[in-house]
Write an enzyme that holds these catalytic residues in place. Structure first.
Site, short mmCIF file in Angstrom:
data_model
loop_
_atom_site.label_atom_id
_atom_site.label_comp_id
_atom_site.label_asym_id
_atom_site.label_seq_id
_atom_site.Cartn_x
_atom_site.Cartn_y
_atom_site.Cartn_z
N LYS A 160 -33.67 68.91 42.56
CA LYS A 160 -33.07 67.95 41.64
C LYS A 160 -33.39 68.28 40.18
CE LYS A 160 -35.06 64.52 43.80
NZ LYS A 160 -35.64 65.28 44.92
N ASN A 194 -38.00 68.40 47.21
CA ASN A 194 -37.84 69.87 47.24
C ASN A 194 -36.40 70.34 47.35
OD1 ASN A 194 -40.64 70.04 47.16
ND2 ASN A 194 -40.82 70.25 49.36
N GLU A 243 -35.94 61.64 37.82
CA GLU A 243 -36.69 60.62 38.58
C GLU A 243 -36.05 59.24 38.43
OE1 GLU A 243 -38.73 61.67 40.68
OE2 GLU A 243 -39.47 63.58 39.90
#
Length: 193
Positions: free
Chosen positions: A15, A12, A84
């Site tokens: 990114k 949160n 990710e």
């Protein structure tokens, strides 16, 4: 010479929102980018998505055994963005580092530093080791302190075991950004030394 960047932070912290803003800045100036995400991240399918509703289709879904240099067409590319990045394999991080150094194309990776058990992700460790620039993106814990960790919840309860990878929003899994004190108290049940 271009750099390998690792922009990391707890859940949160924005990114992917930051990544999408960076992608927009390049493309608004007619500069070609490649947007990558590891195929392990099933959230959003072939898109990167944010909690605030922004999304963009990725150019490459990178499988764990893929050699990055073999799957990318770098012709005319001005930047490589990776969402990710904690799910990258070490050999893929090394490939991205080599690309930045040998082709003068900046590589900007976004991801988590540690798992819900406070250990490096397989991709985060080599990113911390090889990145030319590290930038921590900050969010806050529910107590108001800086969150550095994330606690995993299954069916609303914190857990301390399970697979390293469990995607947020799938199989009743959610994550909560936590400061160190709240991590110890809420996740580990430790309130005194």
């Amino acid at each position: 010479m271009a750099k390998l960047y690792f922009r990391y932070g707890a859940m949160n912290c924005g990114k992917t929102t930051h990544l999408l803003q960076t992608a927009y800045n390049y493309t608004a100036n007619n500069l070609k980018i490649i947007l990558i995400k590891p195929s392990v991240d099933t959230k959003g399918g072939k898109c990167v998505i944010t909690r605030i509703g922004l999304k963009r289709k990725v150019d490459v879904l990178l499988k764990p055994k893929d050699n990055v240099r073999e799957v990318l067409d770098l012709n005319g590319v001005k930047a490589i963005l990776v969402d990710e990045a904690q799910f990258l394999q070490p050999h893929q991080v090394e490939d991205l580092w080599k690309i930045a150094k040998l082709t003068d194309i900046p590589v900007i990776c976004y991801g988590l530093r540690t798992t819900f058990l406070t250990k490096f992700f397989v991709g985060s460790k080599p990113l911390m080791e090889l990145a030319d620039e590290l930038e921590e993106l900050v969010t806050i814990c529910s107590c108001g302190s800086k969150a550095k960790f994330q606690g995993r919840k299954v069916n609303g309860e914190f857990v301390t075991d399970g697979a390293e990878v469990a995607i947020d929003g799938e199989n009743n899994v959610t994550y909560e950004p936590l400061c160190g004190k709240c991590y110890l108290e809420k996740v580990m049940g430790i309130t005194e030394v």
